[in-house]
Design an enzyme around this catalytic site. Structure first.
Site, PDB file in Angstrom:
ATOM      1  N   ASN A  10       4.725  -2.221   5.941  1.00 53.45           N
ATOM      2  CA  ASN A  10       4.807  -0.907   5.985  1.00 53.45           C
ATOM      3  C   ASN A  10       5.291  -0.365   7.660  1.00 53.45           C
ATOM      4  O   ASN A  10       4.224  -0.526   8.225  1.00 53.45           O
ATOM      5  CB  ASN A  10       3.480  -0.059   5.440  1.00 53.45           C
ATOM      6  CG  ASN A  10       3.568   1.300   5.429  1.00 53.45           C
ATOM      7  OD1 ASN A  10       4.702   1.939   5.811  1.00 53.45           O
ATOM      8  ND2 ASN A  10       2.796   2.035   4.919  1.00 53.45           N
ATOM      9  N   ARG A  94       7.764  -1.552   2.127  1.00 50.39           N
ATOM     10  CA  ARG A  94       7.744  -0.091   1.649  1.00 50.39           C
ATOM     11  C   ARG A  94       8.882   0.551   2.264  1.00 50.39           C
ATOM     12  O   ARG A  94       9.136   0.478   3.445  1.00 50.39           O
ATOM     13  CB  ARG A  94       6.200   0.525   2.295  1.00 50.39           C
ATOM     14  CG  ARG A  94       6.481   2.038   1.713  1.00 50.39           C
ATOM     15  CD  ARG A  94       5.142   2.642   2.543  1.00 50.39           C
ATOM     16  NE  ARG A  94       5.158   4.003   1.818  1.00 50.39           N
ATOM     17  CZ  ARG A  94       4.598   4.988   2.633  1.00 50.39           C
ATOM     18  NH1 ARG A  94       4.048   5.002   3.860  1.00 50.39           N
ATOM     19  NH2 ARG A  94       4.413   6.213   2.199  1.00 50.39           N
ATOM     20  N   HIS A 183       5.159   9.003  -2.609  1.00 48.52           N
ATOM     21  CA  HIS A 183       3.582   8.349  -2.934  1.00 48.52           C
ATOM     22  C   HIS A 183       3.853   7.724  -4.345  1.00 48.52           C
ATOM     23  O   HIS A 183       2.936   7.484  -4.929  1.00 48.52           O
ATOM     24  CB  HIS A 183       2.562   9.404  -3.149  1.00 48.52           C
ATOM     25  CG  HIS A 183       2.052   9.953  -1.702  1.00 48.52           C
ATOM     26  ND1 HIS A 183       1.631  11.338  -1.838  1.00 48.52           N
ATOM     27  CD2 HIS A 183       2.016   9.707  -0.476  1.00 48.52           C
ATOM     28  CE1 HIS A 183       1.203  11.507  -0.525  1.00 48.52           C
ATOM     29  NE2 HIS A 183       1.470  10.543   0.204  1.00 48.52           N
ATOM     30  N   ARG A 244       0.613  19.593   6.807  1.00 45.35           N
ATOM     31  CA  ARG A 244       1.823  20.398   6.069  1.00 45.35           C
ATOM     32  C   ARG A 244       1.499  21.562   5.155  1.00 45.35           C
ATOM     33  O   ARG A 244       0.464  21.495   4.481  1.00 45.35           O
ATOM     34  CB  ARG A 244       2.694  19.378   5.258  1.00 45.35           C
ATOM     35  CG  ARG A 244       3.185  18.174   5.922  1.00 45.35           C
ATOM     36  CD  ARG A 244       3.735  17.135   5.078  1.00 45.35           C
ATOM     37  NE  ARG A 244       3.497  15.883   5.553  1.00 45.35           N
ATOM     38  CZ  ARG A 244       3.509  14.689   5.015  1.00 45.35           C
ATOM     39  NH1 ARG A 244       3.642  14.553   3.818  1.00 45.35           N
ATOM     40  NH2 ARG A 244       3.328  13.509   5.575  1.00 45.35           N
ATOM     41  N   GLU A 387      -1.968   0.845  -2.327  1.00 50.83           N
ATOM     42  CA  GLU A 387      -0.486   0.775  -2.449  1.00 50.83           C
ATOM     43  C   GLU A 387       0.184  -0.604  -1.992  1.00 50.83           C
ATOM     44  O   GLU A 387       1.015  -1.150  -2.683  1.00 50.83           O
ATOM     45  CB  GLU A 387       0.033   1.876  -1.569  1.00 50.83           C
ATOM     46  CG  GLU A 387       0.009   3.175  -2.136  1.00 50.83           C
ATOM     47  CD  GLU A 387       0.213   4.436  -1.084  1.00 50.83           C
ATOM     48  OE1 GLU A 387      -0.900   4.544  -0.306  1.00 50.83           O
ATOM     49  OE2 GLU A 387       1.091   5.084  -0.899  1.00 50.83           O
TER      50      GLU A 387
END
Ligand code: ADP
Length: 409
Positions: A10, A94, A183, A244, A387
């Site tokens: 990743n 990823r 996601h 955010r 993940e």
């Protein structure tokens, strides 16, 4: 010897996270992280789980991704897990943005690299870093299959009615403006695990997945397929997140330009980095916010309430989208650990069949579990996401299939 190991990478702009997994039993052989790449204070932390489990650290300047991956390869070699091992089946990467085109994990070739590059305008922070990681890994092991697993792929099943914004079609298409969602690897993994937890097949259940980490997104999953998700063109839309804003009236942006004289870049930073929980109360860690609420802090209380109000709106919206809901699954840092968030998010939704059991909800565990009372029509579940395991699983399935095809030909 059958190759059953998958290295999952990743790659961020200044970091590389990695895990080496053995897919014969889904075990983790090593995990690690290189951070602050390109700075004086770079750090590599490597933990060989197959060995004594003791972490090793390198604190020295690491100039770029090439040097970072070489250092990772050396660490793995020291544990007898080097990239040259015949047991390594593939590297799974990823990749944040796969646009409309990448609906599945994909073996990387030049055409794939070009397409990921073409998507940089819609993922300016992520795709360049992901590409650097891929190119570096390819130069280290050019003969090994390298697979891209896209954050957006799971959401490509959304119908046009959910994926399109109601803006001029020509303008939208010219600039590839639509809702992609992110996601996806987590939403795929958690929705499948939730079905397992209910003792059902994914095809037979409807699940609302709430991935609440620093970034946060919700998805509506019908029979294993995503039909709506809260993040859009970028990961800014939807829920209130650590830094955010999530949903705002788009006119806030022109207002800030016209009235506050802010530039597009300044507003970008405001909405992505200085909003959400941190903008509301100065903290983005839910643990700290809960602690402050305990002390009677008003700003922390309001930040929590705004966070939960938005969450509840999405639960209601996705309930309506799905029509019938079998489970609401909470995952990621906040979703897995913050019992008060789960409790507040479903409070008052008894008419929809939603409730949590106080005692079950308070239990801390790393296992998937149901926290709703037995009488509740809809299961409220806590399902820890993974993940890396999902990227490894998808990568391995793809390369094992290819090997099978070759043998048949
Ligand atoms: P990322 O999006 O960075 O992968 P994570 O899924 O690891 O994020 O979630 C990180 C967030 O989880 C932290 O910012 C914090 O708000 C929250 N978190 C972690 N542990 C707890 C806890 N015990 N209680 C409440 N919140 C927690």
């Amino acid at each position: 010897m059958t190759a059953t190991r998958i290295l999952v990478l990743n790659s961020g702009s200044s970091s590389v996270k990695y895990q080496l997994l053995d897919m014969s039993d889904n075990s983790r052989l090593a995990v690690g992280l290189v951070e602050r790449i390109g700075e004086e204070t770079s750090r590599l932390k490597h933990t060989p789980l197959a060995g004594d489990g003791r972490s090793r650290e390198q604190n020295r300047p690491i100039a770029d991704h090439d040097e970072a991956l070489k250092a990772v390869a050396e660490e793995l070699s020291q544990d007898g897990l080097g990239l040259d091992s015949p047991e390594l089946a593939a590297i799974g990467h990823r990749v944040v943005h796969g646009g409309k085109r990448f609906t599945q994990p994909t073996v990387i070739d030049d055409a794939v690299l070009k397409e990921v590059e073409r998507l940089i305008p819609v993922a300016p922070l992520h795709n360049p870093a992901n590409l650097t990681g891929i190119r570096t890994a390819m130069s280290l092991r050019p003969d090994l299959p390298q697979v891209a697993v896209f954050d957006t792929a799971f959401h490509t099943t959304m119908p046009e009615s959910a994926a399109r914004y109601a803006i001029d079609v020509e303008t939208a298409d010219a600039h590839r403006i639509r809702r992609y969602g992110f996601h996806g690897t987590s939403h795929a993994y958690v929705s499948r695990k939730t079905a397992e937890l209910l003792g059902k097949r994914p095809e037979d259940v409807n699940v609302i997945v709430l991935h609440l980490g620093n970034g946060a997104s919700a998805s509506a999953v019908r029979g294993g397929m995503c039909v709506d998700t809260s993040m859009g063109l970028t990961p800014l839309e939807g829920l209130v997140m650590g830094t955010r804003s999530g949903d705002v009236d788009p006119a806030v942006i022109f207002h800030l330009m016209r009235v506050a004289g802010m530039s597009a870049d300044e507003i970008d930073v405001l909405l992505n980095k200085k909003s959400g929980l941190i903008g509301l109360c100065g903290d983005n860690d839910m643990r700290e916010i809960r602690r402050r609420i305990g002390e009677g802090d008003e700003a922390a209380r309001l930040a929590f309430d705004i966070y939960v109000h938005r969450l509840k709106k999405y639960i209601g919206a996705y309930y309506a989208v799905l029509g019938r809901v079998d489970a609401v699954a909470f995952t990621a840092g906040v979703g897995e650990n913050a019992a008060p968030v789960r409790e507040a998010a479903v409070a008052g939704l008894e008419e929809l069949g939603l409730a949590v059991d106080g005692a079950l909800n308070a239990v801390r565990s790393d296992e998937p579990r149901i926290v709703s009372p037995e009488y509740a029509r809809v299961a409220v579940a806590v399902v820890p996401t993974d993940e890396e395991l999902e990227i490894a699983r998808q990568t391995y399935a793809l390369v094992a299939n290819r090997a099978g095809d070759r043998q048949e030909n």
